[in-house]
Design an enzyme around this catalytic site. Structure first.
Site, short mmCIF file in Angstrom:
data_model
loop_
_atom_site.label_atom_id
_atom_site.label_comp_id
_atom_site.label_asym_id
_atom_site.label_seq_id
_atom_site.Cartn_x
_atom_site.Cartn_y
_atom_site.Cartn_z
N TYR A 100 -2.68 10.27 1.72
CA TYR A 100 -2.05 9.61 0.58
C TYR A 100 -1.14 10.40 0.06
CZ TYR A 100 -1.75 6.30 -3.19
OH TYR A 100 -1.34 5.18 -4.19
N TYR A 147 5.22 1.88 -0.09
CA TYR A 147 4.25 2.26 -1.19
C TYR A 147 3.53 0.93 -1.18
CZ TYR A 147 1.80 3.49 -5.57
OH TYR A 147 0.93 3.98 -6.44
#
Lengths: 394, 484
Positions: free
Chosen positions: A297, A347
């Site tokens: 991430y 994102y």
């Protein structure tokens, strides 16, 4: 009853990734879910479970209505922002493994650039005296109220503790953009950057520059989870859930776990990810040497480095060296974020990373790593988080 | 006449009158402003340089002035306007007689009649034709510049009034100035703001809007914010096992007791980590600002802003001391200032760039106002300052100019010649805050150097400005050693 191997990702789907989708978040969710079902070769009537993020604006029942799903037997939400991403698949896999449901769809869809932007200051939302509002009240009044600011505070500690530099963070961004440049789905397809570009980008919150921060994106991603046996009969080869874990550390807060003065908690690590790592390795029986590529991430570059250390891919403070040696790029020892990550592709709160892991297992990624047996995926960092190990079947 | 036309509001009447007066003033052109009450003189210079802390020797040391190329002592250029300020009214003076006649007197009177009692200076641009010597008696003229408004501002609705002043010694012009003020109607809230001085360390001006970054509170956390209002930094303590805890909560994680009290922290700490916020804009804060995690000797950590220290000077391990920032009527934030010795606010100028850090007290602000012969009550009377909506007395613009000049001449040395000073004011410089000036060379053209100056305090940017300064002779040509 161990979770290991009992469930698999049978389908993935997504909308295009943009800065202005021009349509509602519910439509994005429905489009992504239908695409994932189509990828799996399943019909909406087959769906009997749905999972999403607590932060998602599209309720399970609303998405179910749009796609024409049948009866739902399992529905669940996972909290803590992007920390939920792998947790949705973990919840789906548990539901499938225990027989609560047979086909569970996990999804995340938002207009995060054209709608409510997480990167902007929105102090009004924090005023309610909920536990989270009260937690925020120890730093929001001082103007520490953006994700970049919260992460920058820990990034400074990492720099102090290990001598890491802005250039070290920059190499993470350069690698991501290099991967995005050859991924046609990526927003930054064909647009790599250099370390000099990174160093020339403006400060957002020192020590983070603009290019240390992920994009803000519009889009939706969905994955279909079902039993491994059933998945074997579907259109795509299964990406088996070898391990799934969630983690929250003692003294945990939402990106601002600054207050524990316990020895060893120096704000230079990510204890919640350490707990996830422990769950993944124990649950899978694997070790770092068994992973061919990882999707870590990357809302902000410093935490990619810290995650490599928490997951045991290297020792404390050694991740900058891996980045400098090119080990995190295609051709390196552990290519990371081969889709370009959230810095380069989009994102979508970590869900697009899970889809990339599935493609790497299938052998269909734009930047395919050779000989992939196991892919490790993580969710949002600095928050209670989650992780997965997805594997090639048998 | 039509019966159904609404009567013009008071504001419309005032506006029409102001516009008429502006037209008249524009037609009048240059207006004689009379002669200065005193010639340029060393006692007033001495008073001024002491109040500014300016140690440039050319103002009081005749030999130093000659070594620097002057024909004897000179007055600080930034004092130009001081020489023709009327000062404190004498017997028989009334308000109108406080100042020599000027091109904008009628406009100022109309503002006063219309209730526009608030005034703040916003811009001042001074150009100096030459340095002044003791004994010169100055004469001044003024010329109307511009009137713009009404405009809504953070202080209240008002008008920006601009005028031009020239100074003459004999028949020779020695300097000119553009001056702009905001004349405003104090808002209703500000008009009733005559309240007791209960703020431990007021720094933020009261505004019509409550502070936008207010904390949520519950019965578990009220004691902390109440403590800040009382000037105490409180840490929750378990009433049974004595464990200290921050942030506080309803149950002791060690012994599960729900009985709590608190201790008052010593108020010291060290910076454990910090960030400098640049983007995006945050309501209630002016970027860039520093947020830190501070480690307290009591064994807890807290988040707060580091005030009064340039962002680049903040570092891990830096020793800090708590201070209390009043942000509005109901909220005080515990904040942190440097406790390093020698304090960063008094450190020598950063090598290569002008820098000045000053702790501001009521005494320093009042001394500076009087040294500039500025008797506006907001610069010396805390009650009057509060009535206008400010938490305390604040620095006058002539002092800001003097400090901007000092910041640059401290760095450029006694041989420097200041040619112009232009400043634009932002948030006020209140007593109790720290004023930090930083300069960067924007342009160099032979001896002529343009320095961009920015001065900040705990609530934001007080001044941005430009100083043009020359250093005569070959020294400037490429000899960098002169530039400390």
């Amino acid at each position: 009853m161990a979770l290991k191997g009992r469930a698999a990702v049978a389908g993935i789907g997504a909308t295009e990734f943009s800065k202005e989708s021009g349509r509602s978040e519910l439509r994005l969710a429905a489009e992504a879910v239908v695409a994932a079902l189509h990828d799996a070769g399943l019909h909406p009537a087959d769906v009997d479970g749905m999972v999403t993020f607590t932060q998602d604006a599209n309720s399970e029942i609303a998405v179910a209505r749009e796609i024409g799903a049948g009866a739902l037997r399992f529905f669940s939400r996972v909290d803590y922002g992007g920390g939920a991403a792998c947790g949705t698949v973990a919840q789906a896999a548990m539901a499938v493994a225990t027989g609560q449901a047979e086909v569970v769809v996990a999804y995340r869809a938002f207009n995060e650039r054209s709608g409510r932007r997480f990167g902007q200051a929105a102090p009004g939302a924090l005023r309610a005296p909920t536990s989270q509002g009260l937690e925020m009240s120890w730093h929001v009044p001082f103007g520490l109220l953006t994700p970049a600011g919260w992460v920058a505070m820990c990034a400074r500690r990492y720099m102090d503790a290990y001598g890491a530099t802005s250039e070290d963070f920059g190499r993470v961004a350069v690698a991501a953009r290099r991967h995005a440049a050859t991924n046609p789905r990526a927003w930054f397809h064909g647009r790599p950057i250099t370390l000099a570009d990174h160093q020339a980008s403006r400060w957002v919150v020192e020590p983070l520059r603009l290019f240390d921060c992920c994009q803000e994106s519009d889009g939706g991603v969905a994955v279909v989870v079902t039993g491994t046996e059933r998945a074997r009969d579907l259109r795509r080869p299964p990406a088996v859930v070898t391990a799934a874990a969630q983690g929250s550390a003692p003294g945990q807060m939402m990106m601002t776990s600054y207050y524990s003065t316990d020895p060893g908690d120096d704000m230079a690590g990510l204890p919640a990810m350490g707990i996830v790592a422990d769950g993944l390795w124990r649950g899978s029986g694997l070790g770092p040497g068994d992973i061919q590529t990882a999707v870590l991430y990357d809302h902000f570059t410093p935490f990619v480095l810290v995650q490599l250390e928490e997951l045991g891919f290297c020792g404390r403070g050694q991740a900058p060296g891996l980045a400098a040696d090119g080990e995190l790029e295609l051709g390196g020892r552990l290519p990371v974020n081969t889709h370009g990550g959230q810095l380069g592709e989009a994102y979508i709160h970590g869900m697009n990373g899970i889809a990339e892991a599935v493609r790497q297992v299938r052998g269909t990624a734009a930047n395919q790593v050779e000989g992939v047996a196991n892919v490790l995926v993580t969710a949002g960092t600095g928050v209670p988080t989650s992780g997965l190990i997805l594997s090639r079947d048998r | 006449m039509t019966a159904d036309r609404p009567a013009p509001s008071v504001d419309d009447v005032v506006h029409t009158r102001l516009m008429d007066l502006a037209a008249t003033a524009r037609e009048r052109g240059e207006v004689d402003g009379g002669t200065a009450p005193d010639p340029v003189n060393t006692p007033m210079v001495r008073h001024w340089v002491r109040a500014m802390g300016d140690t440039n020797p050319v103002y009081l040391d005749e030999q130093a002035a000659r070594r620097a190329g002057h024909d004897g002592l000179v007055a600080p250029p930034a004092m130009l306007q001081v020489w023709t300020m009327a000062g404190y009214p004498g017997p028989g003076d009334d308000g109108a007689a406080e100042r020599p006649g000027s091109a904008v007197d009628d406009l100022l009177a109309c503002f006063a009649d219309g209730g526009y009692s608030g005034v703040v200076a916003t811009d001042c641009e001074q150009d100096f034709d030459r340095y002044l010597h003791p004994g010169e008696l100055l004469r001044t003229t003024t010329r109307f510049g511009d009137l713009a408004g009404p405009k809504r501002t953070a202080l209240g609705t008002g008008y920006f009034l601009t005028w031009h002043t020239s100074w003459y010694s004999g028949g020779e012009r020695v300097g000119t100035m553009l001056f702009r003020v905001l004349k405003f109607l104090p808002s209703a809230r500000e008009a009733r703001a005559e309240r007791p001085a209960d703020a431990p360390a007021p720094a933020r001006p009261a505004t019509a809007e409550p502070y936008p970054l207010r904390p949520a509170r519950s019965c578990d956390t009220h004691f902390f914010w109440d403590g800040a209002l009382a000037g105490e930094l409180r840490i929750q303590r378990c009433a049974d096992c004595g464990r200290l805890r921050h942030p506080p909560g309803p149950m002791c994680p060690s012994c599960h007791s729900t009985s709590r009290d608190h201790v008052v922290a010593a108020g010291t700490g060290t910076v454990f980590s910090h960030v400098v916020h640049h983007h995006p804009a945050v309501p209630g804060r002016t970027s860039p600002y520093v947020v830190a995690v501070v480690e307290l000797p009591e064994g807890v950590r807290m988040v707060g802003n580091i005030l009064g220290v340039a962002p680049e000077a903040v570092h891990s391990g830096m020793r800090v001391r708590v201070d209390f920032e009043r942000v509005d009527e109901d909220l005080v934030l515990p904040q942190w200032r440097s406790a390093e010795k020698p304090a960063t606010r008094d450190r020598p100028p950063t090598a290569g760039a002008p820098a000045l850090d000053l702790a501001m007290t009521r005494t320093s602000i009042i001394a500076q106002a009087l040294a500039t012969r500025d008797f506006q009550d907001i610069h010396h009377d805390p009650d009057r300052a509060r009535a206008q909506g400010s938490p305390d007395v604040f620095m006058n613009i002539l002092t800001t100019q003097g400090l901007v000049e000092r910041c640059v001449t401290d760095w450029a040395g006694p041989a420097a010649r200041v040619r112009s000073i232009a400043v634009r004011l932002g948030v006020p410089n209140h007593a109790g805050d720290t004023f930090s000036l930083r300069g960067t060379v924007a342009e160099r053209d032979g001896p002529r150097t343009t320095v961009a100056v920015r001065g900040t305090n705990g609530i934001g940017t007080h001044v941005t400005g430009t100083v043009v300064v020359e250093v005569p002779g070959p020294r400037c040509g490429g000899e960098e050693s002169r530039w400390r």
